[in-house]
Design an enzyme around this catalytic site. Structure first.
Site, short mmCIF file in Angstrom:
data_model
loop_
_atom_site.label_atom_id
_atom_site.label_comp_id
_atom_site.label_asym_id
_atom_site.label_seq_id
_atom_site.Cartn_x
_atom_site.Cartn_y
_atom_site.Cartn_z
N HIS A 1 27.27 -51.10 8.48
CA HIS A 1 28.51 -51.27 8.96
C HIS A 1 28.77 -50.19 10.02
O HIS A 1 29.14 -50.39 11.09
CB HIS A 1 29.54 -51.31 7.83
CG HIS A 1 30.87 -51.87 8.29
ND1 HIS A 1 31.70 -51.20 9.08
CD2 HIS A 1 31.18 -53.04 8.26
CE1 HIS A 1 32.57 -51.99 9.16
NE2 HIS A 1 32.43 -52.93 8.74
N HIS B 1 36.44 -42.96 -1.25
CA HIS B 1 37.49 -41.96 -1.34
C HIS B 1 38.65 -42.17 -1.58
O HIS B 1 39.35 -41.75 -2.70
CB HIS B 1 37.40 -40.92 -0.17
CG HIS B 1 36.32 -39.99 -0.04
ND1 HIS B 1 35.02 -40.25 0.62
CD2 HIS B 1 36.16 -38.73 -0.49
CE1 HIS B 1 34.21 -39.39 0.27
NE2 HIS B 1 34.98 -38.59 -0.34
N GLU C 1 29.15 -50.29 13.92
CA GLU C 1 30.53 -49.56 14.55
C GLU C 1 30.29 -48.00 15.11
O GLU C 1 31.30 -47.65 15.32
CB GLU C 1 31.44 -49.83 13.61
CG GLU C 1 32.20 -51.13 13.24
CD GLU C 1 33.22 -51.36 12.31
OE1 GLU C 1 33.81 -50.42 12.04
OE2 GLU C 1 33.63 -52.58 12.17
N HIS D 1 29.66 -60.31 8.76
CA HIS D 1 29.03 -59.22 9.64
C HIS D 1 27.69 -59.86 9.61
O HIS D 1 26.93 -59.72 10.60
CB HIS D 1 28.98 -57.88 9.38
CG HIS D 1 30.30 -57.19 9.53
ND1 HIS D 1 30.91 -57.35 10.83
CD2 HIS D 1 31.14 -56.42 8.78
CE1 HIS D 1 32.20 -56.78 10.49
NE2 HIS D 1 32.03 -56.13 9.59
CO CO Z 1 33.70 -54.72 8.82
#
Ligand code: CO
Length: 291
Positions: A176, A118, A206, A238
């Site tokens: 993620h 966005h 997350e 990650h």
């Molecule tokens: Co991250």
């Protein structure tokens, strides 16, 4: 003549390409530009994925000059401290405008339409129509944008998993996760994955669905062996640390502690040609759209 070689040295040599871009046989005003926008990574080994992505885009868009931009400011800052300048999307677009381009195609290499995407929409719109600037910025959508995308991605991932896992082994993708409403894309994809294969799971670092949920499902299913694969564009921090790391908080360690046999496949999405081709489809759609 393209301004990058087969291995995407345009990206790797970005810090000195600002001053002297290679001359092209095509007059500047006739040449089209394509900006690939990724989140970015601080892990140098992960850059091979970007060069692979660039090589496929270069083959699909032979009359475009390809540039790169990283949307994550902290990633660009880290590279700047190490002497490498990487453009933000705004800088990449402004630079192309200064070089005389009137139209630019931008492709998001993000997975879902979250904050990063966005922000990219805002940047593209803000830099469109400025005096002596870009008249048009065409923006390609992220990997999971419509029903077709979810179906295709679920199939691609299952096919890839089948090259590694045995029939009774589960496959858990590490996404993620985000506080943005687009987080629902992960839960959505989980449904499509289950349609393909009940042993295909997705959890996020997350947000929802999380690892604990995946563990509950795996136990309910009396699963013995679980494969881990990053559901991330590149295998950055990650994937290396949070998924497959040896420390006790990694998903691998947590799953082993829960009694599972854990195998890892570090292949990021950007290393899978059929996935990169989905982003290419998005770029093609953007290039022909009127808006
Ligand atoms: Co991250």
């Amino acid at each position: 003549m393209p301004t990058h070689n087969k291995w995407g040295l345009q990206l790797l040599n970005r810090h000195n390409s600002h001053i002297a871009l290679p001359m092209s046989a095509t007059p500047l005003e006739n040449k089209k530009a394509l900006v690939l926008c990724a989140f970015g990574t601080t892990v140098p080994e992960a850059w091979g994925t970007y060069t692979f992505i660039e090589s496929r885009f270069a083959a699909a868009f032979p009359d475009y000059e390809i540039r790169w931009a990283f949307t994550a400011a902290f990633v660009r800052k880290k590279w700047r401290e190490m002497g490498k300048e990487i453009d933000s999307p705004a800088t990449a677009l402004a630079r192309l405008a200064d070089e005389g381009h009137k139209e630019v195609l931008v492709q998001s290499l993000h997975i879902i339409g979250g904050y990063e995407y966005h922000d990219l929409i805002k940047t593209a719109r803000a830099l469109e129509g400025l005096p002596k600037g870009l008249q048009k910025v065409q923006l390609g959508r992220p990997l999971l944008s419509c029903d077709d995308d979810y179906r295709a991605v679920a199939k691609i991932l299952r096919t890839h998993s089948k090259t590694k896992r045995k029939d009774q082994e589960a496959w858990l993708l590490m996404g993620h996760g985000t506080g943005h409403g687009a987080n629902i894309s992960y839960a959505g994809l989980q449904l499509y994955l289950q349609e393909e294969d009940p042993l295909m799971l997705l959890a996020t670092l997350e947000a929802f669905p999380d690892l604990q949920r995946a563990i509950r499902l795996l136990k309910k299913n009396e699963q013995n062996t679980v494969w881990l694969m990053p559901f991330l564009t590149v295998a950055g921090d990650h994937a290396v640390r949070d998924m497959a790391g040896v420390h006790p908080e990694s998903w691998k360690s947590i799953l082993e502690k829960e009694g599972f046999v854990v195998k890892t496949d570090g292949t990021p999405l950007g290393d899978l040609a059929p996935i990169v081709d989905r982003w290419i489809v998005k770029a093609r759609e953007a290039a022909i759209s009127a808006t």
